[in-house]
Enzyme design. Structure first.
Site, mmCIF file in Angstrom:
data_model
loop_
_atom_site.group_PDB
_atom_site.id
_atom_site.type_symbol
_atom_site.label_atom_id
_atom_site.label_comp_id
_atom_site.label_asym_id
_atom_site.label_seq_id
_atom_site.Cartn_x
_atom_site.Cartn_y
_atom_site.Cartn_z
ATOM 1 N N GLU A 163 7.597 -2.187 -12.807
ATOM 2 C CA GLU A 163 8.337 -1.096 -12.166
ATOM 3 C C GLU A 163 9.564 -0.709 -12.998
ATOM 4 O O GLU A 163 9.806 0.476 -13.251
ATOM 5 C CB GLU A 163 8.779 -1.509 -10.752
ATOM 6 C CG GLU A 163 7.622 -1.577 -9.766
ATOM 7 C CD GLU A 163 8.048 -2.014 -8.365
ATOM 8 O OE1 GLU A 163 7.301 -1.723 -7.409
ATOM 9 O OE2 GLU A 163 9.113 -2.647 -8.213
ATOM 10 N N GLU A 178 -7.716 12.067 1.065
ATOM 11 C CA GLU A 178 -9.018 12.417 1.654
ATOM 12 C C GLU A 178 -10.178 11.796 0.879
ATOM 13 O O GLU A 178 -11.257 11.577 1.439
ATOM 14 C CB GLU A 178 -9.215 13.933 1.735
ATOM 15 C CG GLU A 178 -9.479 14.603 0.408
ATOM 16 C CD GLU A 178 -9.806 16.097 0.521
ATOM 17 O OE1 GLU A 178 -10.597 16.458 1.418
ATOM 18 O OE2 GLU A 178 -9.269 16.867 -0.285
ATOM 19 N N CYS A 198 14.296 -3.052 -3.681
ATOM 20 C CA CYS A 198 13.501 -1.884 -3.283
ATOM 21 C C CYS A 198 14.256 -0.564 -3.321
ATOM 22 O O CYS A 198 13.743 0.434 -3.824
ATOM 23 C CB CYS A 198 12.958 -2.044 -1.856
ATOM 24 S SG CYS A 198 12.751 -3.736 -1.314
ATOM 25 N N HIS A 208 -7.668 18.487 3.523
ATOM 26 C CA HIS A 208 -7.927 19.083 2.215
ATOM 27 C C HIS A 208 -6.812 20.041 1.814
ATOM 28 O O HIS A 208 -6.340 20.801 2.648
ATOM 29 C CB HIS A 208 -9.264 19.855 2.285
ATOM 30 C CG HIS A 208 -9.796 20.244 0.947
ATOM 31 N ND1 HIS A 208 -10.162 19.310 0.005
ATOM 32 C CD2 HIS A 208 -10.011 21.463 0.386
ATOM 33 C CE1 HIS A 208 -10.599 19.940 -1.076
ATOM 34 N NE2 HIS A 208 -10.503 21.249 -0.869
ATOM 35 N N LYS A 252 15.515 0.494 -6.852
ATOM 36 C CA LYS A 252 14.281 0.619 -7.636
ATOM 37 C C LYS A 252 13.559 1.928 -7.334
ATOM 38 O O LYS A 252 13.153 2.661 -8.227
ATOM 39 C CB LYS A 252 13.389 -0.591 -7.335
ATOM 40 C CG LYS A 252 11.958 -0.556 -7.841
ATOM 41 C CD LYS A 252 10.949 0.109 -6.908
ATOM 42 C CE LYS A 252 10.677 -0.592 -5.615
ATOM 43 N NZ LYS A 252 9.958 -1.843 -5.722
ATOM 44 N N TYR A 266 5.441 -7.428 -10.857
ATOM 45 C CA TYR A 266 5.622 -6.034 -10.432
ATOM 46 C C TYR A 266 7.050 -5.581 -10.726
ATOM 47 O O TYR A 266 7.278 -4.422 -11.064
ATOM 48 C CB TYR A 266 5.229 -5.839 -8.960
ATOM 49 C CG TYR A 266 6.237 -6.296 -7.943
ATOM 50 C CD1 TYR A 266 7.232 -5.428 -7.482
ATOM 51 C CD2 TYR A 266 6.210 -7.589 -7.436
ATOM 52 C CE1 TYR A 266 8.165 -5.845 -6.546
ATOM 53 C CE2 TYR A 266 7.145 -8.013 -6.505
ATOM 54 C CZ TYR A 266 8.120 -7.140 -6.064
ATOM 55 O OH TYR A 266 9.043 -7.552 -5.149
ATOM 56 N N CYS A 325 16.890 -6.380 -1.224
ATOM 57 C CA CYS A 325 16.213 -5.095 -1.053
ATOM 58 C C CYS A 325 17.191 -3.921 -1.146
ATOM 59 O O CYS A 325 16.997 -2.978 -1.903
ATOM 60 C CB CYS A 325 15.497 -5.069 0.294
ATOM 61 S SG CYS A 325 14.871 -3.456 0.758
#
Length: 489
Positions: free
Chosen positions: A199, A469, A58, A464, A61, A195, A53
């Site tokens: 990615e 939302e 991660c 908002h 990346k 993935y 990682c």
């Protein structure tokens, strides 16, 4: 030989899960040791303490993904009145240096934390000689023997190479190498539909490189397939090329130093070829347990995957030997689950706890150029588990406000909520494609973990204007067949 005798806990593997477990055990005042060794990749890349990682996963990346996002922000900026002289250029070496320096600071941080917590660190490749003893050679070739009452295996996985493809190992790289390249990879072929593949191909395209993904079957296997299609569709429209239903047969080096790749197209039954500067394999990961000598001590593994079989308490088939993280069979290959499982294991071993890791409703995000975040069941999994008559899917295509002035295409911005159809309509899964998907899903993951229902979501007031939302306003069901495009502000 040096005997470093009896630790309360020895952790093999200094990645996310192993370090979390070791540090937690040390908090209880136990005598703890960590063994970590990075076998250089076939291309000779190696790195410091911290695991995949931190070093080749991660962290680098996400930083390179961010570099690519800034590139598209520069295009948007002109619509918002910023005078940016086009075309803009990206310098790989500047980005790589920044990323690599940051990663090195994390390696240092992990070393310091272990020292502060009085955890002994061995930079050694260990192997079992009996259920309580692990031995290995230091870089200087000195044999070290470590004994411990409890041993945790947390050695994770490494990228696979397709061994049936001639030249794959000699000329290809993997994610283990990509983040440590000093120079730009240039025109790149990424093989795989994982993935990791999407990615990497996504940010390579985003920083202006000619990038192609070769995939033999479906993208993002194991993820919701409608969402997976939207992710790849978006990548295609932003310049990543896809060779679908193709598989490579050989890689050869040309006089020009470029790599010529030959592949078969399964649909047309033809053979095709092209040349690239870099070929990256992203065809899955496998545990690297050969050197651990598990058979000798009787730790059972799944013969197909090579992963260690554990029970709900992370215990292996041998008393006092445990395993956490990617090395364990049937667990999600995610850093946060490894960390949580490692901590909980230490708490059960040394802190009178009985709490087990809960692997249900674990949120995750694919950091493709348009991010895909999800928590809970895919639509397919929900249908399989409950039957299509017993689930309700609420969905919407929406347009992020920031896309409007920038005149950006929002065709693939989509979300869906998979619910049980009965009275209280418990939410089984939430899927979101759009900017900052990880940040959006992280918040909703708490609600879903707490058993949130569709009516509760409808009672939640949105903020908002945000993309998130729209989740609180989902009202069109797939079953209705109505147009799911959000209109109005």
């Amino acid at each position: 030989e040096t005997c470093c005798c009896n630790y309360d806990l020895l952790v093999i593997g200094g990645g996310s899960g192993g370090l979390a477990c070791a540090k937690e055990a040390a908090q209880f005042g136990r005598k703890v040791a960590v063994m970590d060794y990075v076998e250089p990749s076939p291309q000779g890349t190696s790195w410091g303490l911290g695991g995949t990682c931190v070093n080749v996963g991660c962290i680098p990346k996400k930083l390179m993904h961010q570099a690519a996002l800034l590139g598209s922000a520069l295009k948007d900026a002109q619509h918002y009145g910023w005078n940016i002289s086009q075309p803009v250029h990206h310098t790989w070496s500047v980005m790589a240096q920044g990323v690599q320096n940051y990663v090195k600071s994390l390696n240092w941080g992990h070393r310091v934390q272990l020292q502060e917590k009085k955890v002994k660190y061995f930079n050694i490749k260990g192997s079992f000689s009996d259920p309580h003893t692990v031995c290995g050679l230091t870089k200087a070739g000195k044999e070290t023997v470590v004994t411990a009452d409890n041993i945790v295996i947390a050695t994770g996985g490494r990228p696979k190479y397709p061994m049936d493809v001639a030249g794959a190992l000699e000329y290809g790289i993997t994610s283990d190498d990509l983040f440590w390249l000093k120079e730009s990879p240039g025109k790149t072929l990424v093989v795989g539909a994982s993935y990791v593949s999407l990615e990497c191909a996504g940010f390579l395209t985003g920083i202006g490189l000619d990038t192609t993904v070769m995939m033999r079957s479906v993208p993002l296997r194991g993820f919701d397939q409608q969402m997976a299609s939207l992710v790849t569709e978006h990548m295609e429209s932003y310049g990543t090329k896809f060779l679908k239903r193709c598989f490579p047969t050989k890689v050869e080096k040309l006089k020009s130093n470029r790599l010529q790749v030959t592949w078969k197209n399964a649909d047309l039954d033809t053979e095709e070829t092209d040349s690239f500067d870099t070929v990256m394999w992203a065809v899955g990961r496998a545990p690297d347990t050969k050197t651990l000598n598990l058979e000798t001590v009787g730790v059972k593994t799944n013969s197909e995957t090579g992963k260690i079989i554990v029970d709900a308490s992370e215990a292996t088939s041998v008393p006092h030997i445990y395993a956490v993280g990617d090395i364990t069979e049937g667990r999600p290959e995610l850093t946060p689950t490894a960390i949580a499982a490692g901590k909980l294991l230490a708490q059960r071993l040394f802190g009178q706890s009985s709490e087990l890791m809960d692997y249900d409703n674990v949120p995750t995000t694919v950091f493709a150029p348009l991010e895909y975040g999800c928590v809970g069941l895919s639509e397919e999994a929900a249908v399989q588990r409950y039957g299509s008559d017993n689930i309700e899917v609420y969905h919407a295509f929406y347009k992020p406000l920031e896309f409007t002035v920038a005149e950006r295409d929002a065709t693939q911005c989509y979300m869906k909520m998979v619910c049980l159809r009965e009275r209280e309509q418990r939410i089984l899964g939430l899927h979101f494609i759009g900017p900052n998907a990880g940040e959006v899903i992280q918040g909703f993951a708490l609600g879903i973990k707490c058993g949130a229902t569709y009516p509760q979501m409808m009672k939640t007031v949105g903020i908002h204007p945000t993309c998130a939302e729209e989740v609180t306003k989902l009202h069109i069901t797939k079953r209705s067949g109505l147009d799911a495009t959000v209109t109005g502000c």
